[in-house]
Design a protein around this motif. Sequence first.
Motif, mmCIF file in Angstrom:
data_model
loop_
_atom_site.group_PDB
_atom_site.id
_atom_site.type_symbol
_atom_site.label_atom_id
_atom_site.label_comp_id
_atom_site.label_asym_id
_atom_site.label_seq_id
_atom_site.Cartn_x
_atom_site.Cartn_y
_atom_site.Cartn_z
ATOM 1 N N LEU A 123 3.726 6.663 -36.097
ATOM 2 C CA LEU A 123 3.988 5.631 -37.106
ATOM 3 C C LEU A 123 2.733 5.225 -37.867
ATOM 4 C CD1 LEU A 123 6.453 3.313 -35.130
ATOM 5 C CD2 LEU A 123 7.011 4.870 -37.008
ATOM 6 N N GLY A 124 1.568 5.660 -37.408
ATOM 7 C CA GLY A 124 0.329 5.377 -38.125
ATOM 8 C C GLY A 124 -0.589 4.386 -37.468
ATOM 9 N N HIS A 125 -0.246 3.865 -36.307
ATOM 10 C CA HIS A 125 -1.134 2.944 -35.606
ATOM 11 C C HIS A 125 -2.280 3.724 -34.962
ATOM 12 C CE1 HIS A 125 1.506 -0.542 -36.076
ATOM 13 N NE2 HIS A 125 2.516 0.264 -35.819
ATOM 14 N N GLY A 126 -3.449 3.095 -34.900
ATOM 15 C CA GLY A 126 -4.605 3.731 -34.294
ATOM 16 C C GLY A 126 -4.492 3.808 -32.786
ATOM 17 N N PRO A 127 -5.424 4.530 -32.133
ATOM 18 C CA PRO A 127 -5.353 4.678 -30.669
ATOM 19 C C PRO A 127 -5.438 3.345 -29.929
ATOM 20 C CG PRO A 127 -6.849 6.290 -31.628
ATOM 21 C CD PRO A 127 -6.502 5.347 -32.725
ATOM 22 N N ARG A 128 -6.345 2.467 -30.362
ATOM 23 C CA ARG A 128 -6.479 1.189 -29.659
ATOM 24 C C ARG A 128 -5.235 0.332 -29.840
ATOM 25 N NH1 ARG A 128 -12.759 -0.659 -30.993
ATOM 26 N NH2 ARG A 128 -13.771 1.122 -29.948
#
Length: 335
Positions: free
Chosen positions: A77-82
Amino acid sequence: PHLQYDRFQLPAFDAHVYVAMAERPAFFTVAPWGYRLLAPWLAAVVPAASPVRGFYILTWLSLAGAGLLLFAWLRRLGHGPRASLLGVLLFGLSGPIAAALDYPFVADPLCLCLLVAFLLAYEASAGLAVLALIAVLGALTKEILLAVLPLLFVAALRQTSSVGGARRWCVAAGRATLAALPAFVVTWALRFWWAPHLRGGDLPPSVTSLADGIVLVLVSWRSWWLPALVSGLVPLAVLGGVLRRPAWPFLRRYGYLIALYGALPFAAGVYVGTDERPREFFSGDVPRLMLHLVPFLIPLGLLALERVLGSRNLSPAPEGWRVPRLIRYAVAALA
């Protein structure tokens, strides 16, 4: 802490039904639980474990798998790893997860794992064959997973982007129908072939009983308002949906599932009397049945947190999975 569950001592009616199904997989218990075959069958085949212990193991594995799949879905969905790791943490600490661990003798954890698997395959453009197989497993697990089938049409539209005009819609509709057919066949067979003596089933609720049920839920608001907040994820998701423009495409895709799975605990909690009129609202199942809503709340909640922390907008989704043709054919045949 002082109680050790076994096949003779279980927490409630649902648990007795599912454990009986795990002990005798060919024995039909009672509708609608008797149609949900996959979870008790898996609990029965866990090596060196009784069916009761098998349900404990299946619940832990299902929730752990759902957490891993949720991380991958959040990344798609485009969220970063953290942010994705934070989403998994919020998922694991939520009230519905705790309720599922407290009551491991049902099909909901496996249903949740398959739901997130379907969402991940959909976002990754894994193909209709993969989605069809997950849908069949969902139909064998719990009928509420059939609600994801409209997404097959959107997935089919993606695959027919080279076709123009009305023909594209017809081709997509045909492919989506073919992909959904195995799940519908399984659902039909379980109800009219597996247990033919129950043919016809219950009649749909009347307008009067439906209105009485809604009134009963509203009157009982003190018993369910706190669990309905899902450990604070619901207000956080509302903020994310209102404050962040990137939430709008997400809501367009999954808004109907959010509404359906949000209403499910209240529909399931209305108990009827001998005259089929609702007599009582049982709020004890609300936390556990909110389980299917949690995956949709996490991305919206992360958008709200990213707004507060001043993070950038979502990164573009990576290229979809290219499943080899031979594997697609094998998966379709398996479905």
